[in-house]
Design an enzyme around this catalytic site. Structure first.
Site, mmCIF file in Angstrom:
data_model
loop_
_atom_site.group_PDB
_atom_site.id
_atom_site.type_symbol
_atom_site.label_atom_id
_atom_site.label_comp_id
_atom_site.label_asym_id
_atom_site.label_seq_id
_atom_site.Cartn_x
_atom_site.Cartn_y
_atom_site.Cartn_z
ATOM 1 N N ARG A 37 -5.554 10.583 -5.204
ATOM 2 C CA ARG A 37 -6.591 9.550 -5.347
ATOM 3 C C ARG A 37 -7.986 10.163 -5.514
ATOM 4 O O ARG A 37 -8.973 9.626 -4.989
ATOM 5 C CB ARG A 37 -6.597 8.604 -4.135
ATOM 6 C CG ARG A 37 -5.334 7.772 -4.003
ATOM 7 C CD ARG A 37 -5.340 6.614 -5.003
ATOM 8 N NE ARG A 37 -4.140 5.806 -4.866
ATOM 9 C CZ ARG A 37 -4.095 4.662 -4.202
ATOM 10 N NH1 ARG A 37 -5.158 4.185 -3.610
ATOM 11 N NH2 ARG A 37 -2.966 3.982 -4.159
ATOM 12 N N ARG A 97 -12.569 4.775 -5.632
ATOM 13 C CA ARG A 97 -13.722 3.966 -5.200
ATOM 14 C C ARG A 97 -14.806 4.716 -4.446
ATOM 15 O O ARG A 97 -15.916 4.234 -4.312
ATOM 16 C CB ARG A 97 -13.230 2.792 -4.353
ATOM 17 C CG ARG A 97 -12.594 1.709 -5.188
ATOM 18 C CD ARG A 97 -11.797 0.764 -4.335
ATOM 19 N NE ARG A 97 -10.695 1.483 -3.708
ATOM 20 C CZ ARG A 97 -9.755 0.909 -2.968
ATOM 21 N NH1 ARG A 97 -9.805 -0.373 -2.733
ATOM 22 N NH2 ARG A 97 -8.783 1.628 -2.466
ATOM 23 N N ARG A 123 -15.716 0.895 -13.283
ATOM 24 C CA ARG A 123 -14.899 -0.249 -12.898
ATOM 25 C C ARG A 123 -15.652 -1.567 -13.115
ATOM 26 O O ARG A 123 -15.069 -2.547 -13.575
ATOM 27 C CB ARG A 123 -14.501 -0.102 -11.432
ATOM 28 C CG ARG A 123 -13.382 -1.009 -10.989
ATOM 29 C CD ARG A 123 -13.133 -0.752 -9.515
ATOM 30 N NE ARG A 123 -11.966 -1.429 -9.019
ATOM 31 C CZ ARG A 123 -11.871 -2.721 -8.803
ATOM 32 N NH1 ARG A 123 -12.895 -3.495 -9.086
ATOM 33 N NH2 ARG A 123 -10.763 -3.244 -8.324
ATOM 34 N N ASP A 153 -1.206 4.024 -12.371
ATOM 35 C CA ASP A 153 -0.668 3.547 -11.095
ATOM 36 C C ASP A 153 0.860 3.637 -11.117
ATOM 37 O O ASP A 153 1.467 3.573 -12.188
ATOM 38 C CB ASP A 153 -1.096 2.101 -10.811
ATOM 39 C CG ASP A 153 -0.987 1.790 -9.316
ATOM 40 O OD1 ASP A 153 -1.948 2.098 -8.589
ATOM 41 O OD2 ASP A 153 0.062 1.294 -8.887
ATOM 42 N N TYR A 175 8.195 -2.153 -3.459
ATOM 43 C CA TYR A 175 7.166 -3.046 -4.035
ATOM 44 C C TYR A 175 7.801 -4.186 -4.827
ATOM 45 O O TYR A 175 7.339 -5.331 -4.772
ATOM 46 C CB TYR A 175 6.201 -2.256 -4.926
ATOM 47 C CG TYR A 175 5.088 -1.605 -4.138
ATOM 48 C CD1 TYR A 175 4.016 -2.354 -3.668
ATOM 49 C CD2 TYR A 175 5.122 -0.248 -3.845
ATOM 50 C CE1 TYR A 175 3.001 -1.771 -2.920
ATOM 51 C CE2 TYR A 175 4.104 0.350 -3.095
ATOM 52 C CZ TYR A 175 3.053 -0.424 -2.642
ATOM 53 O OH TYR A 175 2.056 0.150 -1.903
HETATM 54 O O1 CP3 Z 1 -4.572 10.001 -7.554
HETATM 55 C C1 CP3 Z 1 -5.299 9.579 -8.467
HETATM 56 O O2 CP3 Z 1 -6.549 9.665 -8.457
HETATM 57 C C2 CP3 Z 1 -4.631 9.004 -9.693
HETATM 58 C C3 CP3 Z 1 -4.495 7.579 -9.739
HETATM 59 C C4 CP3 Z 1 -3.569 6.860 -8.776
HETATM 60 C C5 CP3 Z 1 -3.827 5.519 -8.373
HETATM 61 N N1 CP3 Z 1 -2.751 5.072 -7.671
HETATM 62 C C6 CP3 Z 1 -5.045 4.778 -8.702
HETATM 63 C C7 CP3 Z 1 -5.385 3.596 -7.890
HETATM 64 C C8 CP3 Z 1 -2.343 7.229 -8.229
HETATM 65 C C9 CP3 Z 1 -1.620 8.567 -8.269
HETATM 66 C C10 CP3 Z 1 -1.827 6.076 -7.545
HETATM 67 C C11 CP3 Z 1 -0.513 6.055 -6.885
HETATM 68 C C12 CP3 Z 1 -0.129 4.873 -6.112
HETATM 69 N N2 CP3 Z 1 -0.393 3.561 -6.387
HETATM 70 C C13 CP3 Z 1 0.696 4.923 -4.963
HETATM 71 C C14 CP3 Z 1 1.318 6.166 -4.376
HETATM 72 C C15 CP3 Z 1 0.354 6.966 -3.592
HETATM 73 C C16 CP3 Z 1 -0.015 6.382 -2.265
HETATM 74 O O3 CP3 Z 1 -1.204 6.071 -2.085
HETATM 75 O O4 CP3 Z 1 0.865 6.270 -1.391
HETATM 76 C C17 CP3 Z 1 0.873 3.591 -4.528
HETATM 77 C C18 CP3 Z 1 1.649 3.160 -3.297
HETATM 78 C C19 CP3 Z 1 0.190 2.739 -5.436
HETATM 79 C C20 CP3 Z 1 0.116 1.251 -5.430
HETATM 80 C C21 CP3 Z 1 -1.273 0.784 -5.239
HETATM 81 N N3 CP3 Z 1 -2.276 0.861 -6.184
HETATM 82 C C22 CP3 Z 1 -1.812 0.159 -4.088
HETATM 83 C C23 CP3 Z 1 -1.046 -0.125 -2.822
HETATM 84 C C24 CP3 Z 1 -3.147 -0.130 -4.373
HETATM 85 C C25 CP3 Z 1 -4.095 -0.923 -3.497
HETATM 86 C C26 CP3 Z 1 -4.535 -0.158 -2.331
HETATM 87 C C27 CP3 Z 1 -5.750 0.640 -2.653
HETATM 88 O O5 CP3 Z 1 -5.807 1.806 -2.257
HETATM 89 O O6 CP3 Z 1 -6.662 0.052 -3.268
HETATM 90 C C28 CP3 Z 1 -3.441 0.359 -5.664
HETATM 91 C C29 CP3 Z 1 -4.740 0.312 -6.348
HETATM 92 C C30 CP3 Z 1 -5.278 1.602 -6.863
HETATM 93 N N4 CP3 Z 1 -4.552 2.576 -7.501
HETATM 94 C C31 CP3 Z 1 -6.632 1.989 -6.834
HETATM 95 C C32 CP3 Z 1 -6.718 3.247 -7.474
HETATM 96 C C33 CP3 Z 1 -7.945 4.059 -7.744
HETATM 97 C C34 CP3 Z 1 -7.788 1.177 -6.279
HETATM 98 C C35 CP3 Z 1 -8.178 0.210 -7.331
HETATM 99 C C36 CP3 Z 1 -9.569 -0.305 -7.203
HETATM 100 O O7 CP3 Z 1 -9.753 -1.244 -6.425
HETATM 101 O O8 CP3 Z 1 -10.459 0.230 -7.881
#
Ligand code: CP3
Length: 347
Positions: free
Chosen positions: A28, A32, A41, A78, A153
């Site tokens: 990540r 944000r 964004r 994602d 999910y």
């Molecule tokens: O790592 C990186 O920077 C690359 C991008 C990336 C995202 N999600 C961007 C994202 C990666 C590798 C993921 C993987 C991901 N997505 C996982 C596995 C890793 C982990 O955290 O366990 C999971 C479970 C998801 C599903 C997901 N996507 C959730 C549960 C959420 C909401 C929770 C949160 O942290 O906001 C997301 C949204 C998400 N994916 C965001 C980002 C940058 C936030 C979006 C935003 O509000 O801008």
């Protein structure tokens, strides 16, 4: 697989060397906590638009590389793009997280690869453009969710504390559940291969929900499907380099995970990285495991946490990372502090 003139330190580790100081990237890392991410964004309007618009995905993928000079870029995307390709619609609501349309049943899932390719074309385009833009000394990482985490999910429709619906589905209809994991393994292997063909040097499989499984479930639902994915990807693309992250499994779990054939294993915050370096290397490289909350704290506590990890992994095949993703309230200057400390640039 892209041919880099000068290989990155990350690739050297995955091919069997140990490198000092270790290469560094953060799960990540684009997100944000970065004001430049927030700005993109706002311009994009939504998270999903950013994922599905190559120009925007490339831009945010490169932001943490430009700011911190990290050793690898991970494609901004994602894990839920795979359920989306399989026909289960995904929406992201601000401050709530992902919501999936109701599960259509295993037989209701889209199985046609041309349909997958059409839906995910922007992801592969973003990968190709990022790899072409990124310096050859930096590794480009692609990724996918592991079948168990994706199934959770898809069956829950959202994140959940104990994956109850998914586990109940597995207990009550084991054959149907096995079929779902098979479909997901096939789609995940395909998605990883498309990313490799578009330029990914390395791919990571996120099994974020591995920690809640019983020992038997972990073997059947995490290790076995991942082993099949690794075999499919490496058969079709023999040079593929794969990192697995069975988050928060037990030491027995991490040890069993060696059977998957991955090249590196990501270690979560609560597991001893010293134990992992001693037990899992040199068979695989290990990656981890700075506490994301230490990264928020900063200061001496952060320096000590970084130094402890470096001491415990000295001489091992090791990639520095967090034990889970960067949290939104992380001060960006703390990431810069970790990079400087790791590279021996002490103030
Ligand atoms: O790592 C990186 O920077 C690359 C991008 C990336 C995202 N999600 C961007 C994202 C990666 C590798 C993921 C993987 C991901 N997505 C996982 C596995 C890793 C982990 O955290 O366990 C999971 C479970 C998801 C599903 C997901 N996507 C959730 C549960 C959420 C909401 C929770 C949160 O942290 O906001 C997301 C949204 C998400 N994916 C965001 C980002 C940058 C936030 C979006 C935003 O509000 O801008």
């Amino acid at each position: 697989m892209s041919l880099n003139v000068k290989t990155s330190s990350m690739i050297s580790i995955l091919e069997g060397s140990s490198v000092s100081p270790p290469p560094l990237w953060l799960m990540r890392q684009a997100g944000r906590y970065l004001p430049e991410y927030q700005a993109t964004r706002r311009r994009a309007g939504s998270f999903w638009t950013m994922c599905m618009t190559p120009q925007l995905a490339v831009e945010v993928t490169l932001q943490p590389i430009t700011r911190f000079d990290l050793d690898a870029a991970i494609l901004f995307s994602d894990i839920l793009v795979v359920p989306f390709a399989l026909g289960q619609n995904v929406t992201f609501e601000d401050g709530i997280g992902p919501r999936l349309a109701s599960f259509p049943g295993v037989d209701g899932l889209e199985r046609n690869r041309d349909a997958w390719a059409k839906k995910l074309a922007p992801v592969y385009e973003a990968m190709a453009t990022t790899r072409a833009t990124l310096a050859p000394t930096k590794a480009m990482i692609g990724f996918a969710g592991a079948p168990w985490t994706l199934a959770a999910y898809m069956l829950e429709g959202q994140g959940s504390p104990d994956q109850r619906k998914a586990k109940l589905f597995g207990y009550r209809t084991p054959e149907e559940f096995a079929k779902l994991l098979d479909v997901l393994a096939e789609a995940v292997a395909w998605h990883l291969i498309q990313q490799i063909d578009a330029g990914a040097d390395v791919v990571q499989i996120f099994d974020s929900w591995a920690g809640g499984l019983t020992d038997a479930q972990f073997r059947a639902w995490s290790v076995e499907p991942t082993k099949r994915i690794v075999a499919m990807v490496k058969t079709e693309r023999p040079g593929a380099r794969i990192i697995g992250f069975p988050r928060a499994t037990s030491q027995e779990g991490y040890t069993a995970y060696l059977e998957t054939g991955v090249d590196a294993i990501g270690i979560d915050t609560a597991t001893s990285i010293g134990w992992a370096a001693k037990t899992l290397t040199p068979r695989v490289a290990v990656q981890g495991n700075l506490d994301p909350i230490a990264l928020i704290a900063g200061g001496d506590a952060l320096d000590r946490a970084v130094d402890t990890i470096l001491e415990q992994t000295k001489g091992a095949r090791f990639i520095f990372n967090l034990g889970h993703g960067v949290l939104p309230e992380t001060p960006p200057e703390n990431v810069a502090r970790v990079v400087a400390r790791l590279r021996g640039e002490r103030p």
